[in-house]
Write a protein that holds these residues in place. Structure first.
Motif, PDB file in Angstrom:
ATOM      1  N   ALA A  43       0.932  -0.889   0.028  1.00  0.00           N
ATOM      2  CA  ALA A  43      -0.008   0.578  -0.163  1.00  0.00           C
ATOM      3  C   ALA A  43       0.823   1.248   0.062  1.00  0.00           C
ATOM      4  O   ALA A  43       0.788   1.938  -0.854  1.00  0.00           O
ATOM      5  CB  ALA A  43      -1.177   0.058   1.183  1.00  0.00           C
ATOM      6  N   VAL A  44       2.094   1.575   1.109  1.00  0.00           N
ATOM      7  CA  VAL A  44       2.991   2.419   1.270  1.00  0.00           C
ATOM      8  C   VAL A  44       3.349   2.816  -0.869  1.00  0.00           C
ATOM      9  O   VAL A  44       3.822   3.684  -1.099  1.00  0.00           O
ATOM     10  CB  VAL A  44       3.530   2.236   2.040  1.00  0.00           C
ATOM     11  CG1 VAL A  44       5.333   3.399   2.025  1.00  0.00           C
ATOM     12  CG2 VAL A  44       3.306   2.092   3.648  1.00  0.00           C
ATOM     13  N   SER A  45       3.767   1.766  -0.763  1.00  0.00           N
ATOM     14  CA  SER A  45       4.518   1.565  -2.975  1.00  0.00           C
ATOM     15  C   SER A  45       3.671   2.140  -3.623  1.00  0.00           C
ATOM     16  O   SER A  45       3.962   2.612  -4.068  1.00  0.00           O
ATOM     17  CB  SER A  45       4.805   0.084  -2.998  1.00  0.00           C
ATOM     18  OG  SER A  45       5.482   0.337  -4.488  1.00  0.00           O
ATOM     19  N   ILE A  46       2.435   2.111  -3.526  1.00  0.00           N
ATOM     20  CA  ILE A  46       1.722   3.183  -4.360  1.00  0.00           C
ATOM     21  C   ILE A  46       1.383   3.734  -3.848  1.00  0.00           C
ATOM     22  O   ILE A  46       2.609   4.734  -5.280  1.00  0.00           O
ATOM     23  CB  ILE A  46      -0.403   2.126  -4.606  1.00  0.00           C
ATOM     24  CG1 ILE A  46      -0.119   1.068  -4.271  1.00  0.00           C
ATOM     25  CG2 ILE A  46      -1.239   3.482  -5.797  1.00  0.00           C
ATOM     26  CD1 ILE A  46      -1.271   0.572  -4.203  1.00  0.00           C
ATOM     27  N   SER A  47       1.298   4.790  -3.299  1.00  0.00           N
ATOM     28  CA  SER A  47       1.126   6.112  -2.925  1.00  0.00           C
ATOM     29  C   SER A  47       3.202   6.920  -3.196  1.00  0.00           C
ATOM     30  O   SER A  47       3.693   7.977  -3.504  1.00  0.00           O
ATOM     31  CB  SER A  47       0.719   6.325  -1.075  1.00  0.00           C
ATOM     32  OG  SER A  47       1.400   6.150  -0.241  1.00  0.00           O
ATOM     33  N   SER A  48       3.560   6.368  -2.756  1.00  0.00           N
ATOM     34  CA  SER A  48       5.266   6.029  -2.655  1.00  0.00           C
ATOM     35  C   SER A  48       5.685   7.123  -4.220  1.00  0.00           C
ATOM     36  O   SER A  48       6.254   7.274  -4.336  1.00  0.00           O
ATOM     37  CB  SER A  48       6.100   5.716  -2.312  1.00  0.00           C
ATOM     38  OG  SER A  48       5.899   5.439  -0.905  1.00  0.00           O
ATOM     39  N   ASN A  49       5.547   5.386  -4.860  1.00  0.00           N
ATOM     40  CA  ASN A  49       5.783   5.683  -6.465  1.00  0.00           C
ATOM     41  C   ASN A  49       5.948   6.391  -7.120  1.00  0.00           C
ATOM     42  O   ASN A  49       5.974   6.960  -8.280  1.00  0.00           O
ATOM     43  CB  ASN A  49       5.912   3.830  -7.103  1.00  0.00           C
ATOM     44  CG  ASN A  49       6.867   3.031  -7.039  1.00  0.00           C
ATOM     45  OD1 ASN A  49       7.870   3.457  -7.036  1.00  0.00           O
ATOM     46  ND2 ASN A  49       7.036   2.370  -5.470  1.00  0.00           N
ATOM     47  N   ILE A  50       4.089   6.716  -6.931  1.00  0.00           N
ATOM     48  CA  ILE A  50       3.891   7.996  -7.129  1.00  0.00           C
ATOM     49  C   ILE A  50       4.001   9.105  -7.822  1.00  0.00           C
ATOM     50  O   ILE A  50       4.217  10.423  -7.776  1.00  0.00           O
ATOM     51  CB  ILE A  50       1.840   7.695  -6.967  1.00  0.00           C
ATOM     52  CG1 ILE A  50       0.935   7.068  -7.958  1.00  0.00           C
ATOM     53  CG2 ILE A  50       1.610   9.888  -7.950  1.00  0.00           C
ATOM     54  CD1 ILE A  50      -0.692   6.799  -7.439  1.00  0.00           C
TER      55      ILE A  50
END
Length: 118
Positions: A43-50
């Motif tokens: 979940a954290v990876s989604i917003s972090s990569n955006i």
């Protein structure tokens, strides 16, 4: 460069992360380093990569990070489905999160198309 805080897709991805953290609060302690950790990191990876992509110099680089975010979305979906199958989370709790992830995935594809055109 784009201001990631202003991107609706990033805001929705942050909502997903918050909801995943809340949903995994009651997972068994033995899952702390297993599925709980995996769900939260995906979940954290989604917003972090955006956010990371938004800070890059070209639209091509941004698009590449959106692709990574999309992969994390599918990873998260798999983990949510598994959590449901293992009865770690109820249908009532998991269904809204899955819906949010699918919405962000659609937004991601649309944003990638827009970036490819410009």
């Amino acid at each position: 460069m784009h201001r990631f805080e202003d991107l609706k897709i990033w805001q929705k991805a942050m909502d997903i992360t918050e909801n995943c953290y809340k949903a995994t609060d009651n997972f068994p302690k033995e899952e702390k380093y297993g599925l709980t950790s995996q769900l939260r990191r995906s979940a954290v990876s989604i917003s972090s990569n955006i956010a990371e992509g938004a800070g890059r110099n070209t639209n091509g680089e941004f698009k590449q990070f959106l692709g990574i975010a999309n992969g994390s979305s599918y990873e998260l979906l798999t983990q949510l489905y598994l959590s449901k199958r293992l009865n770690l989370i109820t249908e009532e709790k998991v269904r809204p999160i899955i819906k949010e992830v699918l919405e962000v995935t659609k937004m991601n594809y649309s944003l990638q198309k827009t970036l490819a055109k410009s």
